[in-house]
Design an enzyme around this catalytic site. Structure first.
Site, PDB file in Angstrom:
ATOM      1  N   TYR A 149      38.374  62.642  71.817  1.00 17.31           N
ATOM      2  CA  TYR A 149      39.181  61.913  70.830  1.00 17.31           C
ATOM      3  C   TYR A 149      40.666  61.983  71.189  1.00 17.31           C
ATOM      4  O   TYR A 149      41.489  61.262  70.602  1.00 17.31           O
ATOM      5  CB  TYR A 149      38.993  62.471  69.416  1.00 17.31           C
ATOM      6  CG  TYR A 149      37.594  62.406  68.845  1.00 17.31           C
ATOM      7  CD1 TYR A 149      36.585  61.657  69.446  1.00 17.31           C
ATOM      8  CD2 TYR A 149      37.262  63.108  67.678  1.00 17.31           C
ATOM      9  CE1 TYR A 149      35.304  61.627  68.928  1.00 17.31           C
ATOM     10  CE2 TYR A 149      35.980  63.068  67.147  1.00 17.31           C
ATOM     11  CZ  TYR A 149      35.006  62.330  67.773  1.00 17.31           C
ATOM     12  OH  TYR A 149      33.728  62.300  67.241  1.00 17.31           O
TER      13      TYR A 149
ATOM     14  N   HIS B 223      28.408  66.372  73.256  1.00 14.94           N
ATOM     15  CA  HIS B 223      28.726  65.060  72.688  1.00 14.94           C
ATOM     16  C   HIS B 223      27.625  64.018  72.951  1.00 14.94           C
ATOM     17  O   HIS B 223      27.337  63.181  72.100  1.00 14.94           O
ATOM     18  CB  HIS B 223      30.075  64.578  73.244  1.00 14.94           C
ATOM     19  CG  HIS B 223      30.836  63.734  72.282  1.00 14.94           C
ATOM     20  ND1 HIS B 223      32.199  63.790  72.138  1.00 14.94           N
ATOM     21  CD2 HIS B 223      30.417  62.791  71.402  1.00 14.94           C
ATOM     22  CE1 HIS B 223      32.579  62.928  71.209  1.00 14.94           C
ATOM     23  NE2 HIS B 223      31.520  62.311  70.760  1.00 14.94           N
TER      24      HIS B 223
ATOM     25  N   ASP C 179      36.074  67.594  61.916  1.00 16.35           N
ATOM     26  CA  ASP C 179      35.217  67.292  63.064  1.00 16.35           C
ATOM     27  C   ASP C 179      36.016  66.594  64.156  1.00 16.35           C
ATOM     28  O   ASP C 179      36.366  65.426  64.033  1.00 16.35           O
ATOM     29  CB  ASP C 179      34.063  66.381  62.614  1.00 16.35           C
ATOM     30  CG  ASP C 179      33.099  66.112  63.757  1.00 16.35           C
ATOM     31  OD1 ASP C 179      32.331  67.021  64.096  1.00 16.35           O
ATOM     32  OD2 ASP C 179      33.136  65.006  64.334  1.00 16.35           O
TER      33      ASP C 179
ATOM     34  N   LYS D 146      33.797  69.082  70.614  1.00 12.27           N
ATOM     35  CA  LYS D 146      32.627  68.692  71.406  1.00 12.27           C
ATOM     36  C   LYS D 146      32.979  68.621  72.891  1.00 12.27           C
ATOM     37  O   LYS D 146      34.109  68.243  73.239  1.00 12.27           O
ATOM     38  CB  LYS D 146      32.120  67.303  70.975  1.00 12.27           C
ATOM     39  CG  LYS D 146      32.022  67.150  69.467  1.00 12.27           C
ATOM     40  CD  LYS D 146      31.425  65.825  69.039  1.00 12.27           C
ATOM     41  CE  LYS D 146      31.499  65.677  67.538  1.00 12.27           C
ATOM     42  NZ  LYS D 146      32.787  65.226  67.013  1.00 12.27           N
TER      43      LYS D 146
END
Ligand code: A2P
Length: 289
Positions: free
Chosen positions: A53, A111, A48, A78
């Protein structure tokens, strides 16, 4: 890999591994590459990730270096809040694919329920029909956001990924999602490794009784609740330990004890039910390109 990984069923007919590896807060390149490779070696098949990130290139490298066939893995990413519109979402998706070095994604998610998320969803539906994404979902949506999306979509979200752990169990959301055939995924399933949670006497006692660790008890609780947990760790031993939860069972009494731990309080300040918090999250614009 020891056992066949149990799966959860998605509302589009897909089966998904019952636990995945979470890549949030793994920013360092070597750590990201190693952690994802360890996760795959120790049996995880669902990874994931998210554009925000800032580690998609490292995750992509780990996938290639893992030696496991791409088709055996489920890779999720996302779209971040600044790209939440029809046009921007298509561009953001293409950039995520490029950074990951992949030609399709198994899962793509919104997100946060911010900006023109209905426009972004339309773009994602088109990408599903074009064969670029296998399943689409959302994160951090409230019941109201989901009602809005469900009233407009032509493809239903397969999942909603929310903060969830024993002290914030999201029972109302879980009930709503069950009623709508949408899977609940947990971010921060261990409460960010909060020491007071992992040292809680209840989890310590259950760990002793089952010859497991408190983290494994918590992850097993998620699984038996029908929640797909996405634990994160940068340590091989913990990564392996966290996945080793499919060979024991908590009794209904033990599950009920854990259910009583719910305080209904978040550990994270990001709260989709608070207008103030939504404004703060919407203002987080990053140089993701
Ligand atoms: P680390 O990455 O240093 O191993 P969550 O997934 O709930 O956000 O929790 C992640 C946090 O919990 C990280 O700080 C991680 O630290 C820690 N963690 C992950 N697995 C374990 C474990 N089995 N035991 C203790 N702490 C863990």
């Amino acid at each position: 890999m020891k056992n066949k990984i149990p799966t959860f069923h998605l509302n589009n007919g897909m089966e998904i591994p019952a636990q995945g590896f979470g890549c949030w807060r793994i920013k360092d390149e070597a750590s990201a590459v190693n952690s994802v490779k360890w996760a795959i070696q120790h049996g995880y098949r669902l990874i994931d990730d998210a554009a925000v990130y800032m580690n998609e290139p490292f995750v992509g490298r780990a996938i290639k270096e893992s030696g496991v066939d791409r088709k055996e893995l489920l890779i999720a990413s996302k779209v971040w809040v600044q790209d939440c519109s029809y046009e921007k979402c298509k561009h953001a998706f293409a950039k995520s694919l490029e950074r990951l070095g992949l030609d399709y994604l198994d899962l793509y998610m919104i997100h946060w329920p911010l900006g023109d998320y209905l426009g972004a969803w339309k773009a994602m539906e088109e990408l599903v029909r074009a064969g670029k994404i296998k399943a689409i979902g959302v994160c951090n949506f409230t019941e109201k956001d989901l009602d809005t999306l469900l009233a407009h979509c032509t493809i239903k979200p397969v999942m909603n990924q929310v903060e969830c752990h024993p002290i914030f169990q999201q029972k109302a959301m879980h009930h709503y999602l069950d009623e709508h055939g949408i899977l609940m995924e947990a971010w921060s399933p261990l409460g960010h490794g909060a020491v007071n949670l992992l040292n809680d006497p209840l989890f310590v006692a259950l760990a002793q009784a089952h010859h497991k660790t408190p983290a494994q008890i918590i992850l097993r609780w998620h699984y038996q609740e029908g929640i797909l947990a996405l634990p994160k760790s940068e340590h091989e031993e913990r990564i392996a330990q966290n996945f080793d939860i499919f060979d024991f069972e908590l009794s209904e009494d033990e599950m009920n004890e854990i259910r009583k731990s719910d305080t209904n309080h978040r550990l994270n300040n990001d709260d989709p039910y608070s207008e103030e918090s939504r404004k703060i999250i919407a203002s987080r614009v990053y140089d993701i390109e």
